[in-house]
Write a protein that holds these residues in place. Structure first.
Motif, PDB file in Angstrom:
ATOM      1  N   GLN A 316       0.832  -1.200   0.000  1.00 48.50           N
ATOM      2  CA  GLN A 316       0.000   0.000   0.000  1.00 48.50           C
ATOM      3  C   GLN A 316       0.864   1.246   0.000  1.00 48.50           C
ATOM      4  N   PRO A 317       0.479   2.324  -0.634  1.00 43.38           N
ATOM      5  CA  PRO A 317      -0.753   2.470  -1.403  1.00 43.38           C
ATOM      6  C   PRO A 317      -0.629   1.997  -2.849  1.00 43.38           C
ATOM      7  N   SER A 318       0.560   1.530  -3.259  1.00 43.48           N
ATOM      8  CA  SER A 318       0.626   1.077  -4.658  1.00 43.48           C
ATOM      9  C   SER A 318       0.152  -0.377  -4.725  1.00 43.48           C
ATOM     10  N   GLU A 319      -0.124  -0.834  -5.933  1.00 42.26           N
ATOM     11  CA  GLU A 319      -0.680  -2.175  -6.097  1.00 42.26           C
ATOM     12  C   GLU A 319       0.262  -3.051  -6.903  1.00 42.26           C
ATOM     13  N   ILE A 320       0.178  -4.361  -6.649  1.00 42.01           N
ATOM     14  CA  ILE A 320       0.894  -5.310  -7.496  1.00 42.01           C
ATOM     15  C   ILE A 320      -0.128  -5.899  -8.458  1.00 42.01           C
ATOM     16  N   PRO A 321       0.214  -6.014  -9.748  1.00 44.98           N
ATOM     17  CA  PRO A 321      -0.734  -6.615 -10.683  1.00 44.98           C
ATOM     18  C   PRO A 321      -1.185  -8.003 -10.215  1.00 44.98           C
ATOM     19  N   THR A 322      -2.481  -8.223 -10.299  1.00 47.70           N
ATOM     20  CA  THR A 322      -3.047  -9.464  -9.781  1.00 47.70           C
ATOM     21  C   THR A 322      -2.435 -10.698 -10.432  1.00 47.70           C
ATOM     22  N   GLY A 323      -2.175 -10.606 -11.732  1.00 42.44           N
ATOM     23  CA  GLY A 323      -1.634 -11.761 -12.445  1.00 42.44           C
ATOM     24  C   GLY A 323      -0.333 -12.253 -11.827  1.00 42.44           C
ATOM     25  N   ILE A 324       0.490 -11.300 -11.395  1.00 44.54           N
ATOM     26  CA  ILE A 324       1.763 -11.667 -10.779  1.00 44.54           C
ATOM     27  C   ILE A 324       1.516 -12.395  -9.461  1.00 44.54           C
ATOM     28  N   VAL A 325       0.594 -11.838  -8.654  1.00 48.62           N
ATOM     29  CA  VAL A 325       0.326 -12.463  -7.353  1.00 48.62           C
ATOM     30  C   VAL A 325      -0.275 -13.854  -7.542  1.00 48.62           C
ATOM     31  N   VAL A 326      -1.151 -14.006  -8.524  1.00 46.83           N
ATOM     32  CA  VAL A 326      -1.755 -15.319  -8.782  1.00 46.83           C
ATOM     33  C   VAL A 326      -0.665 -16.358  -8.994  1.00 46.83           C
ATOM     34  N   ALA A 327       0.318 -16.014  -9.821  1.00 42.71           N
ATOM     35  CA  ALA A 327       1.383 -16.981 -10.087  1.00 42.71           C
ATOM     36  C   ALA A 327       2.224 -17.227  -8.843  1.00 42.71           C
ATOM     37  N   VAL A 328       2.487 -16.161  -8.083  1.00 39.79           N
ATOM     38  CA  VAL A 328       3.370 -16.316  -6.933  1.00 39.79           C
ATOM     39  C   VAL A 328       2.726 -17.152  -5.830  1.00 39.79           C
ATOM     40  N   ILE A 329       1.390 -17.060  -5.660  1.00 31.90           N
ATOM     41  CA  ILE A 329       0.790 -17.933  -4.639  1.00 31.90           C
ATOM     42  C   ILE A 329       0.301 -19.259  -5.234  1.00 31.90           C
ATOM     43  N   GLY A 330      -0.126 -19.228  -6.487  1.00 37.38           N
ATOM     44  CA  GLY A 330      -0.696 -20.441  -7.075  1.00 37.38           C
ATOM     45  C   GLY A 330       0.360 -21.480  -7.416  1.00 37.38           C
ATOM     46  N   ALA A 331       1.493 -21.019  -7.960  1.00 35.13           N
ATOM     47  CA  ALA A 331       2.503 -21.966  -8.425  1.00 35.13           C
ATOM     48  C   ALA A 331       3.097 -22.813  -7.300  1.00 35.13           C
ATOM     49  N   PRO A 332       3.504 -22.190  -6.169  1.00 35.29           N
ATOM     50  CA  PRO A 332       4.074 -23.036  -5.116  1.00 35.29           C
ATOM     51  C   PRO A 332       3.086 -24.084  -4.592  1.00 35.29           C
ATOM     52  N   TYR A 333       1.812 -23.674  -4.423  1.00 26.49           N
ATOM     53  CA  TYR A 333       0.822 -24.633  -3.940  1.00 26.49           C
ATOM     54  C   TYR A 333       0.651 -25.770  -4.945  1.00 26.49           C
ATOM     55  N   PHE A 334       0.638 -25.388  -6.212  1.00 27.83           N
ATOM     56  CA  PHE A 334       0.496 -26.397  -7.248  1.00 27.83           C
ATOM     57  C   PHE A 334       1.690 -27.362  -7.248  1.00 27.83           C
ATOM     58  N   LEU A 335       2.881 -26.797  -7.107  1.00 28.51           N
ATOM     59  CA  LEU A 335       4.081 -27.635  -7.090  1.00 28.51           C
ATOM     60  C   LEU A 335       4.055 -28.580  -5.887  1.00 28.51           C
ATOM     61  N   TYR A 336       3.532 -28.066  -4.776  1.00 29.88           N
ATOM     62  CA  TYR A 336       3.421 -28.909  -3.584  1.00 29.88           C
ATOM     63  C   TYR A 336       2.471 -30.081  -3.845  1.00 29.88           C
ATOM     64  N   LEU A 337       1.329 -29.773  -4.459  1.00 33.35           N
ATOM     65  CA  LEU A 337       0.387 -30.847  -4.797  1.00 33.35           C
ATOM     66  C   LEU A 337       1.027 -31.852  -5.749  1.00 33.35           C
ATOM     67  N   LEU A 338       1.785 -31.319  -6.684  1.00 33.59           N
ATOM     68  CA  LEU A 338       2.426 -32.172  -7.678  1.00 33.59           C
ATOM     69  C   LEU A 338       3.424 -33.122  -7.015  1.00 33.59           C
ATOM     70  N   ALA A 339       4.175 -32.580  -6.062  1.00 36.57           N
ATOM     71  CA  ALA A 339       5.195 -33.390  -5.410  1.00 36.57           C
ATOM     72  C   ALA A 339       4.565 -34.451  -4.514  1.00 36.57           C
ATOM     73  N   ARG A 340       3.346 -34.197  -4.045  1.00 35.84           N
ATOM     74  CA  ARG A 340       2.691 -35.170  -3.177  1.00 35.84           C
ATOM     75  C   ARG A 340       1.874 -36.188  -3.949  1.00 35.84           C
ATOM     76  N   SER A 341       1.657 -35.928  -5.235  1.00 38.37           N
ATOM     77  CA  SER A 341       0.677 -36.727  -5.970  1.00 38.37           C
ATOM     78  C   SER A 341       1.152 -38.155  -6.185  1.00 38.37           C
ATOM     79  N   LYS A 342       0.187 -39.022  -6.412  1.00 33.37           N
ATOM     80  CA  LYS A 342       0.528 -40.427  -6.631  1.00 33.37           C
ATOM     81  C   LYS A 342       0.556 -40.766  -8.115  1.00 33.37           C
ATOM     82  N   ALA A 343      -0.212 -40.021  -8.905  1.00 31.06           N
ATOM     83  CA  ALA A 343      -0.309 -40.395 -10.324  1.00 31.06           C
ATOM     84  C   ALA A 343       0.064 -39.244 -11.217  1.00 31.06           C
TER      85      ALA A 343
END
Lengths: 343, 351
Positions: A316-343
């Protein structure tokens, strides 16, 4: 045997419903937090008062005119992009497929870029013109890709669409690179911010222009869930089962284009949601589209609303583009799911 | 698609796998390609902002005289640029062919390993926090970034039960690429260095120096030989992991070797010319279309065609609007797109 199978399916379905319920609850929580996030804090009691119409003028202005439309938009584009990605992945049966493959982001981006390049001033770019241009660019590109990959007597094949899409998107990206190097620095900054995916349509008019696309196309796609299950078996099998494959593919892809183009028009290039939303959903509830499509919509919506809230709050008060934040929070969670996956 | 049914177009239901290989076409490409490359090189050395006669080119190479300006131009600017282009083209094309063969995904290229994103991220950090770093260091760091990116993709993909399946590799690559690109974009927006990075990213062989070539060449040569040695195994992998295992292949070992080769090839290329996309994506498709599905042919032919594409694209980049240069990446796309559209219409299902 029959009994065991049906029991297993019931368990799976119950699990899917549980997942969807949890996602919905998380979205509600994110919604509440998002409403009081921003430069001016609204305490929970202020929020409640404002919502029932007895807050101060300033509070209701902030909430109703700035925050709520933006929150609603982020939910809509999250759901729209994820469902769009889910369709494209399902039809092309390619894990890397996402709305960008249909040239939607490239087309929209190029159109905006061209406009900015030849528009005389930078600061006063008409905000309402950009989404319209982006929509035109995205639709024209998608139509071009369809036309180029259409063959008489054979119709459309997903593989051909994917390959054609790469080629067309690459051509457009190349044109964008050339334009990028010619832009003045402040113009470049504007375009770069737009391309990185910023929700700047903080206005009820944008909500109203986006709503019909989402409200019509998403239910339509849900209604087609069973068809998508059949298509997912592969073209030969689906044809063998008597499905009118080419026609259904075309309808569904058109729906995917409509959804993604409308979303890209108001949000710039939030690319990652369309790729990751459906995969997250698939890892949570499995491949059946009756469950997968609604779950994709929920994961996408949750991703974007959380990302948008963080993007507004963290610097605040400036903003970070949403697309960047989506990747920064979405990718690690996705990678975590990927590393735990069975198939 | 992890839980999607795998479409084994060939090799299922007990039918023998039909190899569609066209050695004649491949031989033709290899011989004709070498001649075309030599021609391209001559053209490339003579044409540019200053046109130089063929005879002078010959002299500059074989009877170098440092007092003649034209000889200087050729020796110091054009030759390294040309050789760099040829090397980079071959490297990216072969790296892409290996990636597509290993993952059986027509959308795969070396960028998927997180190489370009890793290099780009490290560069963004350099531009933001240490502006004015000498060129040598930039190259070194971007190579390191490429390595770290690829290492992360490999590591995360291998953590899961059942090891690194092609689908996992592709997904981990896509996710990590998205993450690193987003971080780079964020840094670029915040520090307002987007355009500087864009120049690097646009890719160009213009500033190639002899020392870069000297550093690059042995690595690339070894990696290309390695790719040839691995080519038979990649053909097996491209039929599907189960088929390869059934034929007695140690798939994990092949994938690791393949990834190391891709890292060396694409990492060197990215470090020298920035992210020239598309070569690694399109050339393998074109090659498969011409020579069939046997990677013993695909890999050398990809190398030749990749070199040709970059050398001629770079020549065009100088001819279009002299004395200004058009970004190389843009021209490659311009040349490649029509070809690719044609291929997409033909559509042979041969991964």
């Amino acid at each position: 045997m029959q009994h065991i199978v049906s029991h297993y399916q019931t368990r799976k379905r119950n699990r899917a419903f549980a997942v969807m319920t949890i996602l919905a609850i998380l979205i509600v929580i994110a919604f509440i937090i998002s409403m009081n996030t921003g430069y001016i804090r609204l305490s929970p009691s202020d929020l409640l008062l404002t919502l029932i119409g007895s807050g101060t003028d300033k509070q209701s202005l902030i909430l109703f005119e700035f925050r709520l439309p933006r929150i609603v938009i982020s939910l809509l584009i999250g759901a729209g992009l994820a469902v769009s990605g889910c369709i494209i992945q399902g039809i092309s049966r390619n894990a890397l497929a996402e709305p960008g493959i249909l040239g939607i982001n490239a087309g929209a981006g190029l159109m905006v870029m061209l406009f900015i390049s030849f528009y005389p001033s930078t600061s006063a770019a008409p905000v309402f013109l950009l989404p319209v241009l982006a929509l035109i660019g995205a639709s024209v590109t998608a139509a071009l890709i369809f036309a180029l990959s259409y063959k008489r007597h054979k119709g459309l094949s997903p593989t051909r669409i994917v390959l054609t899409g790469i080629a067309v998107a690459a051509g457009m990206s190349a044109a964008m690179i050339v334009l990028t190097l010619k832009l003045s620095p402040d113009k470049y900054q504007f375009v770069a911010t737009w391309l990185a995916g910023s929700i700047w349509g903080t206005n009820w008019k944008f909500v109203l222009s986006l709503l019909p696309w989402i409200a019509i196309l998403i239910p339509y796609v849900f209604y087609k869930a069973r068809v998508m299950n059949v298509l997912n078996l592969g073209e030969e099998l689906a044809k063998g089962l008597g499905a009118p494959v080419a026609k259904e593919q075309l309808k569904l892809l058109a729906a995917a284009v409509g959804l993604a183009a409308a979303c890209v028009a108001v949000s710039g290039g939030i690319g990652f949601v369309g790729l990751i939303g459906p995969h997250l959903a698939r890892r949570l509830v499995g491949p059946k589209h009756e469950m997968l499509l609604p779950t994709s919509a929920l994961t996408g919506a949750l991703l974007v609303i959380v990302a948008d809230t963080i993007g507004r709050w963290i610097m605040q008060p400036s903003e970070i583009p949403t697309g960047i934040v989506v990747a920064v929070i979405g990718a690690p969670y996705f990678l975590y799911l990927l590393a735990r996956s069975k198939a | 698609m992890s839980q999607h049914a795998h479409s084994l177009k060939e090799g299922n239901n007990g039918k023998p796998v039909a190899f569609r290989s066209r050695p004649w076409a491949a031989t033709l490409i290899l011989t004709g390609g070498v001649f075309a490359l030599i021609l391209g090189m001559f053209l490339s050395v003579s044409f540019g902002a200053a046109d130089i006669h063929f005879a002078v080119v010959w002299e500059a190479i074989f009877q170098f005289n440092p007092d003649i300006t034209q000889h200087q131009i050729i020796q110091e600017i054009r030759l390294p640029r040309l050789l760099g282009g040829a090397m980079v083209g071959a490297s990216l094309a072969v790296a892409g062919a290996i990636m597509q063969g290993m993952t059986r995904n027509p959308l795969a290229d070396s960028g998927l390993l997180g190489l370009n994103a890793g290099a780009g991220f490290v560069l963004a950090l350099c531009f933001a926090f240490f502006p004015g770093l000498p060129f040598m260091y930039l190259i070194l760091y971007s190579f390191l970034g490429a390595g770290v990116g690829a290492g992360m993709v490999y590591g995360i993909g291998s953590l899961a039960k059942g090891g690194l399946t092609p689908v996992r590799l592709v997904l981990a690559g896509a996710a990590l690429t998205a993450l690193l690109s987003a971080l780079s974009e964020g840094i670029a927006l915040y520090f307002k260095i987007g355009q500087d990075l864009a120049f690097w990213y646009a890719g160009g062989v213009a500033g190639t120096k002899w020392f870069q070539l000297e550093v690059m060449f042995p690595w690339i040569l070894v990696a290309l030989i390695g790719a040839m040695m691995l080519s038979r195994s990649i053909t097996m992998l491209s039929l599907g992991e189960d088929v390869a295992k059934g034929l007695g292949q140690r798939t994990a070992l092949v994938k690791l070797a393949g990834m190391i080769i891709v890292l060396i090839l694409a990492g060197s290329a990215v470090a020298v010319v920035g992210a020239v996309g598309f070569v690694g994506l399109i050339v393998p498709h074109l090659t498969r279309f011409l020579v069939g599905v046997d990677y013993r042919w695909i890999i050398p032919c990809s190398a030749i065609l990749g070199s040709l594409l970059v050398v001629f694209a770079d020549l065009a980049a100088r001819m279009v609007n002299p004395p200004y240069e058009t970004p190389l990446g843009a021209l490659i796309a311009l040349i490649g797109v029509p070809f690719f559209l044609y291929l997409a219409r033909k559509e042979r299902r041969e991964m």
